[in-house]
Design a protein around this motif. Structure first.
Motif, mmCIF file in Angstrom:
data_model
loop_
_atom_site.group_PDB
_atom_site.id
_atom_site.type_symbol
_atom_site.label_atom_id
_atom_site.label_comp_id
_atom_site.label_asym_id
_atom_site.label_seq_id
_atom_site.Cartn_x
_atom_site.Cartn_y
_atom_site.Cartn_z
ATOM 1 N N ARG A 1 0.868 -1.192 0.000
ATOM 2 C CA ARG A 1 0.000 0.000 0.000
ATOM 3 C C ARG A 1 0.900 1.237 0.000
ATOM 4 O O ARG A 1 1.013 1.973 0.990
ATOM 5 N N TYR A 2 1.563 1.464 -1.127
ATOM 6 C CA TYR A 2 2.619 2.476 -1.180
ATOM 7 C C TYR A 2 2.098 3.902 -1.019
ATOM 8 O O TYR A 2 2.748 4.731 -0.389
ATOM 9 N N ALA A 3 0.922 4.193 -1.581
ATOM 10 C CA ALA A 3 0.380 5.547 -1.446
ATOM 11 C C ALA A 3 0.113 5.872 0.024
ATOM 12 O O ALA A 3 0.423 6.977 0.496
ATOM 13 N N ALA B 1 11.412 8.361 0.212
ATOM 14 C CA ALA B 1 12.064 8.252 -1.097
ATOM 15 C C ALA B 1 11.954 6.842 -1.651
ATOM 16 O O ALA B 1 11.707 6.647 -2.852
ATOM 17 N N LEU B 2 12.117 5.836 -0.791
ATOM 18 C CA LEU B 2 12.007 4.451 -1.241
ATOM 19 C C LEU B 2 10.597 4.130 -1.720
ATOM 20 O O LEU B 2 10.411 3.396 -2.698
ATOM 21 N N GLY C 1 7.451 4.305 -8.980
ATOM 22 C CA GLY C 1 7.967 4.781 -10.259
ATOM 23 C C GLY C 1 8.252 6.262 -10.341
ATOM 24 O O GLY C 1 8.587 6.770 -11.419
ATOM 25 N N ASP C 2 8.153 6.976 -9.215
ATOM 26 C CA ASP C 2 8.459 8.416 -9.212
ATOM 27 C C ASP C 2 9.955 8.590 -8.956
ATOM 28 O O ASP C 2 10.380 9.039 -7.885
ATOM 29 N N GLN D 1 20.684 3.276 -9.138
ATOM 30 C CA GLN D 1 19.674 2.485 -9.844
ATOM 31 C C GLN D 1 18.866 3.352 -10.799
ATOM 32 O O GLN D 1 18.613 2.957 -11.945
ATOM 33 N N ALA D 2 18.485 4.536 -10.336
ATOM 34 C CA ALA D 2 17.713 5.439 -11.191
ATOM 35 C C ALA D 2 18.550 5.938 -12.365
ATOM 36 O O ALA D 2 18.059 6.035 -13.497
#
Length: 217
Positions: free
Chosen positions: A10-12, A42-43, A49-50, A84-85
């Protein structure tokens, strides 16, 4: 609560919890807790995907901690995630620059005669070694060196699992569940590297092993 929601995917909701905590900690709270919360948010941003916001937050973490006594170790997790980004965007050269900075800091704390640095390495060193190995692995993978990447991803996972007993030694440590989740991600990456070498049967066995571990959790 944010950690629990993150584990459930539930990331949001996890982002909302983390941002609320960060806002409170930013008003004169403990600076270590503030950076722990910034990294958490940030994680979660990275998970949805942001990447732009995630990178900006990790870069801010490095700027705010690199010259602060007892907080320089934030460079490791922040740099690994920035790398990674960068690699996803095709900027391998800049990613290698972050890896060199990680290596310089790691060499310093490994060999330092300063008691505070030695103690910090004793408590957090396995985590730093894991982030460095994971960073090396992403570079190896980007360069097509899949056998080297496989070994580095596996070393990262081993370091993370070995770090778990140290989590109780300091304040605001990440949850054990999160550390093991990242270790499993490293193992899954190692399996991918076996697949890229054509070792498909081994890769499938390893990937299934990670899946079973995650399902059990």
């Amino acid at each position: 609560r944010g950690n629990a929601r993150s584990v459930l995917g539930r990331y949001a909701d996890a982002i909302a919890d983390g941002e609320k905590g960060l806002g409170i900690a930013g008003n004169g709270g403990d600076p270590l807790l503030k950076q722990r919360l910034r990294g958490f948010v940030a994680l979660q941003k990275q998970s949805v995907g942001d990447l732009k916001t995630a990178v900006e937050m990790f870069q801010q973490m490095i700027r705010e901690t690199q010259n602060v006594r007892g907080m320089g170790g934030h460079i490791f997790s922040a740099s690994r995630n920035i790398m990674q980004a960068l690699i996803l965007s095709g900027d391998i050269v800049q990613a290698e620059g972050y890896l060199r900075r990680m290596q310089a800091y790691l060499t310093d704390v490994r060999t330092s005669g300063i008691p505070q640095k030695r103690e910090a390495y004793n408590v957090r060193g396995r985590s730093w070694e894991a982030d460095f190995e994971s960073g090396r692995a992403t570079i190896f993978e980007a360069r097509g060196l899949y056998r080297e990447a496989e070994a580095a991803y596996r070393k990262a996972a081993d370091y993370r699992k070995a770090w778990v007993p140290d989590l109780k030694k300091f304040d605001y440590a990440p949850k054990e569940s999160y550390v093991l989740q990242v270790a499993d991600a490293d193992l899954l990456n190692a399996a991918r590297m076996k697949g890229k070498q054509g070792r498909l049967a081994e890769a499938e066995v390893d990937a299934r092993g990670v899946l079973l571990t995650r399902l059990k959790v």
